[in-house]
Design an enzyme around this catalytic site. Structure first.
Site, mmCIF file in Angstrom:
data_model
loop_
_atom_site.group_PDB
_atom_site.id
_atom_site.type_symbol
_atom_site.label_atom_id
_atom_site.label_comp_id
_atom_site.label_asym_id
_atom_site.label_seq_id
_atom_site.Cartn_x
_atom_site.Cartn_y
_atom_site.Cartn_z
ATOM 1 N N SER A 212 1.158 -1.094 -6.829
ATOM 2 C CA SER A 212 -0.049 -0.620 -7.499
ATOM 3 C C SER A 212 0.353 0.246 -8.688
ATOM 4 C CB SER A 212 -0.902 0.188 -6.512
ATOM 5 O OG SER A 212 -2.090 0.641 -7.122
ATOM 6 N N HIS A 292 -5.893 9.638 0.069
ATOM 7 C CA HIS A 292 -6.429 8.617 -0.823
ATOM 8 C C HIS A 292 -7.842 8.942 -1.271
ATOM 9 C CE1 HIS A 292 -7.848 4.741 -2.424
ATOM 10 N NE2 HIS A 292 -6.603 4.628 -2.802
ATOM 11 N N HIS A 316 -2.783 -4.039 -9.535
ATOM 12 C CA HIS A 316 -1.992 -4.102 -8.302
ATOM 13 C C HIS A 316 -1.770 -5.547 -7.893
ATOM 14 C CE1 HIS A 316 -5.751 -3.964 -5.477
ATOM 15 N NE2 HIS A 316 -5.247 -5.161 -5.435
#
Length: 351
Positions: A212, A292, A316
């Site tokens: 990513s 996250h 990603h």
């Protein structure tokens, strides 16, 4: 609005998408489109590991793999990045891509022996090889903008128009063609096989890999400051969490890497690359883990502030690989390098 899944890989669904058919994403994103004749790709990570300043042996190893990449049947694209791992070792990773498995097979035997074979066993640097060779139904890509493909997308024939399956939790899974009919549940546990000085890791079915990336090279001064001051530190915090403490939530290993140029100088690109027990474990971290959630919040504030004027590029690639599509081999590396860490995670338990 296109489906992220190309038409030749679409099939009758036995597993439904997370959103209804009339879902409209709030902003555009795009995916790589390979020619229909491409049935699999190869993603090969060749790593050099050392502590302290780089030595002549490190330079020699990096030159060696670069020369190998330039040989007949070498990759169609490769790039290089580096990071410092949880044990304080610098890892320089050269990542190569093929869209022709036969070409890779013709190349790999000699490259493997030169990289981790007996002639390299007594060297002063660690070396590793991590390879996935997924069928095209087992991976997906996503880009925030057009014009500068990265990773496996450099090999693609084209990019899509705007796709439907993004900007919601579950979009990553919905973009993988196999998800139409398969839950992609992991089967088995990683095990270690010793071959002299070399150590191989045999993982399990449906191992997950994500790369990513972030590219801030086009940003002007104000946007660059906003990214580097407000977003990147939060991203780094999350990446460090996965690197150091990701095992209990199913992350076998994580690298937050800075892309370097041909002379080894850092560029204004980075990417996180991590191995996961399953796509489901990656999804749970993305949807609900505090690290996250903070990354997502910082990114949304950044993007909502700048709107369509944002020059930051994001992308990603996510792969869920079958057991026979994986190869991991390590030489002179510490025990928590890459998928070597998976043995410890499997022993102690992972969600």
């Amino acid at each position: 609005m296109e489906s992220a899944i190309p038409s030749h890989l679409q099939t009758a669904r036995s597993r439904h998408r997370r959103v209804p058919d009339d879902y409209a994403p709030p902003y555009p994103s795009f995916v790589a489109r390979h020619k229909s004749a491409v049935v699999s790709v190869v993603m090969a990570y060749f790593g050099v590991q050392y502590r302290g300043e780089p030595t002549a042996a490190v330079a020699e190893a990096l030159a060696q793999i670069g020369q190998r990449f330039a040989m007949e049947s070498g990759p169609a694209h490769w790039d290089r990045a580096q990071y410092v791992d949880q044990a304080g070792f610098t890892n320089v990773v050269s990542v190569a891509y093929w869209d022709d498995a036969a070409r890779f097979d013709a190349w790999f035997g000699g490259a493997r022996e030169a990289w981790t074979g007996s002639n390299a066993a007594g060297g002063e640097v660690g070396r590793f090889i991590e390879v996935l060779r997924p069928h095209v139904e087992r991976y997906e890509t996503l880009f925030s903008s057009l014009g500068r493909p990265e990773g496996v997308a450099v090999l693609a024939d084209s990019m899509s128009g705007e796709v439907r399956e993004h900007a919601y939790w579950g979009g990553m899974r919905d973009r993988i063609p196999l998800s139409q009919t398969d839950a992609m549940t992991p089967v088995g546990e990683p095990r270690v096989v010793r071959d002299g000085a070399r150590i191989r890791v045999v993982a399990h079915d449906n191992l997950c890999l994500i790369r990513s990336g972030q590219d801030w090279s086009d940003t002007a001064a104000e946007e660059r400051k906003m990214y580097l001051d407000d977003v990147e530190p939060v991203l780094r915090e999350g990446m460090d969490f996965l690197r150091d403490d990701g095992g209990p939530i199913g992350c076998y290993a994580n690298r937050y890497m800075r892309v370097v140029d041909a002379d080894g100088r850092p560029t204004e690109k980075s990417y996180g690359q991590s191995w996961w027990k399953s796509l489901a474990a990656l999804e749970r971290w993305a949807e609900s883990h505090p690290t996250h959630v903070r990354i997502f919040g910082a990114a949304m504030k950044y993007l909502s502030t700048l709107g369509p004027n944002a020059k930051l590029r994001l992308y990603h690639e996510v792969t869920v690989a079958a057991a026979d599509e994986q190869f991991f081999e390590y030489l002179n590396c510490h025990e928590r390098t890459g998928m070597l860490n998976a043995g410890e995670v499997a022993t102690n338990g992972a969600d």
